[in-house]
Every structure is written in structure tokens, then in C-alpha cells.
Scaffold this active site. Structure first.
Site, PDB file in Angstrom:
ATOM      1  N   LEU A 127      11.060  -6.473   5.565  1.00 24.95           N
ATOM      2  CA  LEU A 127      11.325  -7.017   6.884  1.00 24.95           C
ATOM      3  C   LEU A 127      12.734  -7.559   7.108  1.00 24.95           C
ATOM      4  O   LEU A 127      13.057  -7.986   8.208  1.00 24.95           O
ATOM      5  CB  LEU A 127      10.297  -8.111   7.199  1.00 24.95           C
ATOM      6  N   ASN A 129      13.832   4.095   5.293  1.00 25.99           N
ATOM      7  CA  ASN A 129      12.837   3.162   5.817  1.00 25.99           C
ATOM      8  C   ASN A 129      11.710   3.941   6.489  1.00 25.99           C
ATOM      9  O   ASN A 129      11.905   5.061   6.943  1.00 25.99           O
ATOM     10  CB  ASN A 129      13.505   2.239   6.856  1.00 25.99           C
ATOM     11  N   LEU A 145      16.980  -7.408   7.282  1.00 25.16           N
ATOM     12  CA  LEU A 145      18.090  -6.499   7.532  1.00 25.16           C
ATOM     13  C   LEU A 145      18.868  -6.322   6.225  1.00 25.16           C
ATOM     14  O   LEU A 145      19.148  -7.303   5.524  1.00 25.16           O
ATOM     15  CB  LEU A 145      19.006  -7.080   8.615  1.00 25.16           C
ATOM     16  N   ILE A 146      19.180  -5.095   5.901  1.00 23.88           N
ATOM     17  CA  ILE A 146      19.901  -4.798   4.657  1.00 23.88           C
ATOM     18  C   ILE A 146      21.362  -5.233   4.817  1.00 23.88           C
ATOM     19  O   ILE A 146      22.011  -4.894   5.805  1.00 23.88           O
ATOM     20  CB  ILE A 146      19.814  -3.284   4.342  1.00 23.88           C
ATOM     21  N   SER A 197       0.837  -1.215   0.000  1.00 21.99           N
ATOM     22  CA  SER A 197       0.000   0.000   0.000  1.00 21.99           C
ATOM     23  C   SER A 197       0.869   1.260   0.000  1.00 21.99           C
ATOM     24  O   SER A 197       0.518   2.248  -0.661  1.00 21.99           O
ATOM     25  CB  SER A 197      -0.978   0.004   1.173  1.00 21.99           C
ATOM     26  N   ASN A 198       2.001   1.239   0.691  1.00 17.26           N
ATOM     27  CA  ASN A 198       2.889   2.407   0.660  1.00 17.26           C
ATOM     28  C   ASN A 198       3.537   2.574  -0.708  1.00 17.26           C
ATOM     29  O   ASN A 198       3.701   3.690  -1.186  1.00 17.26           O
ATOM     30  CB  ASN A 198       3.949   2.310   1.759  1.00 17.26           C
ATOM     31  N   HIS A 223       9.060   3.348   9.684  1.00 15.62           N
ATOM     32  CA  HIS A 223       8.794   2.483  10.838  1.00 15.62           C
ATOM     33  C   HIS A 223       7.477   2.920  11.474  1.00 15.62           C
ATOM     34  O   HIS A 223       7.249   4.116  11.651  1.00 15.62           O
ATOM     35  CB  HIS A 223       9.936   2.593  11.848  1.00 15.62           C
ATOM     36  N   GLU A 275       1.265   7.060   7.431  1.00 18.58           N
ATOM     37  CA  GLU A 275       2.184   6.530   6.416  1.00 18.58           C
ATOM     38  C   GLU A 275       1.771   7.001   5.031  1.00 18.58           C
ATOM     39  O   GLU A 275       2.594   7.507   4.257  1.00 18.58           O
ATOM     40  CB  GLU A 275       2.188   4.996   6.450  1.00 18.58           C
ATOM     41  N   ASP A 281      16.205  -0.120  12.630  1.00 16.45           N
ATOM     42  CA  ASP A 281      15.494   1.041  13.165  1.00 16.45           C
ATOM     43  C   ASP A 281      16.383   2.088  13.826  1.00 16.45           C
ATOM     44  O   ASP A 281      15.986   2.730  14.796  1.00 16.45           O
ATOM     45  CB  ASP A 281      14.394   0.581  14.130  1.00 16.45           C
TER      46      ASP A 281
END
Length: 192
Positions: free
Chosen positions: A87, A104, A89-90, A13-14, A106, A176, A147
Site C-alpha cells: 500500500l 504491481n 508509494l515506492i 494470498s497473491n 491493481h 488475481e 497506479d
């Protein structure tokens, strides 16, 4: 023209709101070059298709491989990466390839309710359990930990003790959808 890749794990949706915003503001000269997902059945792929945006499902191994992921992004001439409900970790190689160019969103007011495992409904349940009277969003440049990183924007919404975790999620999602795309657009204009 600045181009972004959107990494997403869910419904998208974002991603849709970002695509709509970019289409509504052609003068910004911004475009979504591609969508990358780590979930084979993620609905974000269908949303991308409706905008004519190529999407790619990559396995955990492919996402962790610089020889797979970097050429894919380079092929689209990606200037920056936006994590929209992603979801994983990069990996460090991606942080090195795109220093200060990965953003990102959050679903809480960081530094509260962040860290490994704090995503989606896990966040909203924790906010509810703590009896918070506000929640919100944090849009931030990422670093090597979940985060953290430089905050670009925060917005908050009031919540009541009667709100369920699902109702908190709905209130946060309104923020958002309202703020993510314009914040990304503003941030992209600051990049060389």
C-alpha cells in the site's frame, strides 16, 4: 535463475499463488528470494514461512532509506520486485535501482479507480457506487505515481447491480489468483 522480492502489506494470498506457481513450474527457473512487509502483523509473513521464504518487516523509515533497503535486496540478488497488496508509494531511489523492474497488481481496470487511497475495498466500493457492470485487474509496471505505468495485462469479470462490494472483491480476487503469477513469469522472461 531470476529472483524477485515480493512487497506486501496484508494476508499474502497473491504471494502464496505466486510461490505455488513457481514451484509447479521449475523449468521457468524463477524464485521468490524474500518478502518485505510494512505491517508488523501481516499474515503474509506466515505464508512466506510455509514456503521457506525469508520475510522482513521494515518500518516506514527503513523502507524510505536507500542505505537499509537496497543492501537488503542486493543481498538476495533480487532481479525484480512484485507489489502484491503493498500500500505504500515506492520511493524514487527504488525506482532508479530497479527501472522498469517493479510490477504491481491493481484490483480494477485502470485507468479507472486508481490513485492515492484507491486500494482494496476502497476500489470495490467505488466500483459498486458507480454502478459498473464490469471490474477486473490490471497488472502494470509502476512509475513514480500510484497506479500508472505500462500495462502488462488486464482481465475483467462481469458484476451485477446486486453484487455487494465484498462480492465484487471475491470475483476480482479470482482473477488475481488466476493471472498474476503467469503474467509475472512471462514478464520476467523478457528481462535481461
Amino acid at each position: 535463475m531470476k529472483t524477485i522480492a515480493i512487497f506486501a502489506s496484508g494476508s499474502g494470498s497473491n504471494m502464496q499463488k505466486i510461490a505455488e506457481y513457481f514451484q509447479a513450474h521449475p523449468e521457468l527457473e524463477l524464485q521468490i528470494a524474500c518478502v518485505i512487509t510494512d505491517q508488523k502483523e501481516a499474515y503474509v509473513q506466515e505464508r512466506a514461512k510455509t514456503f521457506g521464504i525469508p520475510s522482513h518487516y521494515l518500518t516506514r523509515e527503513e523502507l524510505g532509506s536507500s542505505s537499509t533497503l537496497l543492501p537488503l535486496l542486493e543481498g538476495y540478488h533480487v532481479d525484480a520486485i512484485v507489489l502484491a497488496g503493498y500500500l505504500r508509494l515506492i520511493p524514487p531511489f527504488l525506482l532508479r535501482a530497479y527501472p522498469d523492474r517493479i510490477v504491481n497488481i491493481h484490483p480494477a481496470l485502470l485507468p479507472k479507480y486508481g490513485g492515492k487511497g484507491m486500494h482494496g475495498m476502497n476500489v470495490h466500493r467505488a466500483v459498486k457506487a458507480a454502478g459498473e457492470t464490469t471490474s477486473g485487474i490490471t497488472i502494470h509496471v509502476i512509475d513514480e505515481e500510484y497506479d500508472r505505468g505500462t500495462t502488462l495485462f488486464q482481465a475483467s469479470t462481469e458484476i451485477s447491480p446486486a453484487d455487494t462490494a465484498e462480492e465484487i472483491q471475491q470475483k476480482v480476487q479470482v482473477l488475481e489468483h488466476r493471472y498474476f503469477a503467469p503474467t509475472i513469469a512471462k514478464w520476467l522472461t523478457t528481462l535481461c
